[in-house]
Design a protein around this motif. Structure first.
Motif, mmCIF file in Angstrom:
data_model
loop_
_atom_site.group_PDB
_atom_site.id
_atom_site.type_symbol
_atom_site.label_atom_id
_atom_site.label_comp_id
_atom_site.label_asym_id
_atom_site.label_seq_id
_atom_site.Cartn_x
_atom_site.Cartn_y
_atom_site.Cartn_z
ATOM 1 N N PHE A 19 0.802 -1.203 0.154
ATOM 2 C CA PHE A 19 0.146 -0.292 0.354
ATOM 3 C C PHE A 19 0.793 1.231 0.398
ATOM 4 C CE2 PHE A 19 -2.064 3.268 2.077
ATOM 5 C CZ PHE A 19 -3.485 3.608 1.332
ATOM 6 N N ALA A 20 2.037 0.715 0.434
ATOM 7 C CA ALA A 20 2.946 2.660 0.735
ATOM 8 C C ALA A 20 3.080 2.310 -0.834
ATOM 9 C CB ALA A 20 4.166 2.504 1.872
ATOM 10 N N LEU A 21 3.678 1.472 -1.353
ATOM 11 C CA LEU A 21 4.090 2.000 -2.407
ATOM 12 C C LEU A 21 3.413 2.382 -3.232
ATOM 13 C CD1 LEU A 21 7.000 -1.856 -3.102
ATOM 14 C CD2 LEU A 21 7.927 0.927 -2.853
ATOM 15 N N THR A 22 2.359 1.909 -3.157
ATOM 16 C CA THR A 22 1.533 2.085 -4.503
ATOM 17 C C THR A 22 1.018 3.710 -4.008
ATOM 18 O OG1 THR A 22 0.562 0.243 -4.185
ATOM 19 C CG2 THR A 22 -1.221 2.213 -5.462
ATOM 20 N N THR A 23 0.930 4.344 -3.259
ATOM 21 C CA THR A 23 0.466 5.634 -2.085
ATOM 22 C C THR A 23 1.556 7.307 -2.732
ATOM 23 O OG1 THR A 23 0.252 5.080 -0.618
ATOM 24 C CG2 THR A 23 -1.180 4.775 -1.520
ATOM 25 N N ALA A 24 2.938 6.093 -2.182
ATOM 26 C CA ALA A 24 4.271 6.836 -1.702
ATOM 27 C C ALA A 24 4.515 6.796 -3.581
ATOM 28 C CB ALA A 24 4.373 6.828 -0.790
ATOM 29 N N VAL A 25 5.098 6.337 -4.317
ATOM 30 C CA VAL A 25 5.823 6.607 -5.474
ATOM 31 C C VAL A 25 4.686 5.867 -6.595
ATOM 32 C CG1 VAL A 25 6.887 4.769 -6.343
ATOM 33 C CG2 VAL A 25 7.104 4.966 -3.677
ATOM 34 N N ILE A 26 3.803 5.063 -7.102
ATOM 35 C CA ILE A 26 3.098 4.437 -7.909
ATOM 36 C C ILE A 26 1.640 5.841 -7.956
ATOM 37 C CG2 ILE A 26 1.566 3.145 -9.105
ATOM 38 C CD1 ILE A 26 2.864 0.667 -7.752
ATOM 39 N N ALA A 27 1.496 6.052 -6.932
ATOM 40 C CA ALA A 27 0.346 7.530 -7.913
ATOM 41 C C ALA A 27 0.901 8.878 -7.790
ATOM 42 C CB ALA A 27 -0.538 7.515 -6.185
ATOM 43 N N PRO A 28 2.023 9.058 -7.352
ATOM 44 C CA PRO A 28 2.770 10.200 -7.452
ATOM 45 C C PRO A 28 3.187 10.373 -9.395
ATOM 46 C CG PRO A 28 3.141 9.464 -5.508
ATOM 47 C CD PRO A 28 2.542 8.442 -6.150
ATOM 48 N N ILE A 29 3.979 9.414 -9.993
ATOM 49 C CA ILE A 29 4.296 8.813 -10.689
ATOM 50 C C ILE A 29 2.810 8.636 -11.722
ATOM 51 C CG2 ILE A 29 4.975 7.153 -12.560
ATOM 52 C CD1 ILE A 29 7.152 6.566 -10.251
ATOM 53 N N GLN A 30 2.540 8.260 -11.640
ATOM 54 C CA GLN A 30 0.991 8.002 -12.508
ATOM 55 C C GLN A 30 -0.137 9.824 -12.480
ATOM 56 O OE1 GLN A 30 -2.005 4.754 -11.758
ATOM 57 N NE2 GLN A 30 -4.042 6.305 -11.506
ATOM 58 N N SER A 31 0.139 10.720 -11.758
ATOM 59 C CA SER A 31 -0.612 11.417 -11.387
ATOM 60 C C SER A 31 0.098 13.042 -12.838
ATOM 61 C CB SER A 31 -0.996 12.522 -10.058
ATOM 62 O OG SER A 31 0.613 12.352 -9.834
ATOM 63 N N ILE A 32 2.025 12.171 -12.573
ATOM 64 C CA ILE A 32 2.786 13.004 -13.237
ATOM 65 C C ILE A 32 2.678 13.113 -15.069
ATOM 66 C CG2 ILE A 32 5.192 14.250 -14.360
ATOM 67 C CD1 ILE A 32 5.672 13.363 -10.802
#
Lengths: 180, 95
Positions: A19-32
């Motif tokens: 969950f931490a990887l998804t919200t802290a790493v993947i989600a910001p990259i996806q939003s960009i």
């Protein structure tokens, strides 16, 4: 009892890390790079892989193991995203994943013990089914059905997340093997 | 066997099968490197690649000598490469 505590700790750590990887790493990259995709949908949702693997290895016990981490991340998600989600949403996701794995395991020729059938492919199918049930369940809770976001969005993100998690496991085992 | 070890073995079997199916295993990595090295040497050395040249090839430096010899033998049996020339230790890609 000791075995259940061990399993619970492993599942909880795995779920929280995913969950931490998804919200802290993947989600910001996806939003960009994929800003058109709604933030509520992760295109690489790793925790779904943890739910499916837990259901595969621990059966119905996985539901109990996943409840604390499921609810903890649920409240963190509500807090950080400011979204209004039903209190039963984490249970729906956990049970939907279990049903997906259970349905696949009911096909006699596959079975839980048969690895000659490329069990990982069947697990991905179980993950897909679980994701569909999850989407339908959330649709029922929110009283609205959207094929593109709730069904397809969840399915793509969940299955790709599960696949990514299983690939990560390959490299984890390789790393362990080399370091021993 | 303790149940937690059984589960670990089950998980390892699952990912090992996935690794092999996706061509991500170390074994398939060595095979691909070996075929490429044989083809590379084949084009440079008039139709064959010697074992000593293969052992020194840049693509195969990360692998141990026993692994390369084992892979050469296995790939010859599976028909991925073939022995050429009148003496031992020369290989060419199977056509």
């Amino acid at each position: 009892m000791k075995e259940h505590i061990q399993n619970f700790i492993v599942v909880t750590i795995a779920y929280l890390v995913a969950f931490a990887l998804t919200t802290a790493v993947i989600a910001p990259i996806q939003s960009i790079y994929l800003s058109a995709v709604p933030p509520a949908i992760s295109l690489l949702f790793l925790p779904h892989g943890v739910r499916i693997l837990a259901a595969y290895f621990f059966g119905w016990h996985s539901i109990l193991y996943l409840i604390p981490s499921g609810y903890l991340t649920h409240f963190l998600w509500i807090e950080t995203q400011g979204v209004d989600l039903d209190l039963t949403a984490p249970m729906v996701s956990i049970i939907a994943s279990y049903i997906g794995v259970k349905l696949i395991s009911l096909i006699p020729s596959i079975g839980f013990r048969d690895f000659n059938m490329s069990a990982w492919k069947w697990l991905l199918l179980a993950g897909f089914l679980g994701s569909i049930f999850n989407g339908l369940g959330h649709g029922l809770l929110q009283n609205e059905f959207s094929l593109s976001t709730q069904i397809l969005g969840y399915a793509i993100g969940d299955v790709s997340g599960q696949f990514a998690l299983m690939i990560a496991l390959i490299y984890y085992f390789r790393y362990i093997q080399k370091s021993v | 066997m303790p149940r937690d070890l059984k589960k670990l073995a089950k998980l390892k079997l699952l990912v090992t099968r996935m690794e092999a199916d996706l061509g991500l295993s170390e074994h398939s990595h060595l095979n691909r490197s070996l075929v490429t090295a044989v083809a590379d040497l084949n084009s440079k050395r008039a139709g064959c690649a010697s074992t000593s040249d293969l052992l020194e090839h840049p693509l195969l430096q990360e692998f141990s000598r026993p692994s390369i010899f084992r892979a050469l033998k296995a790939m010859e049996v599976s028909g991925e490469i073939k022995k050429v020339g009148p003496v031992r230790g020369y290989y060419a890609p199977a056509q």
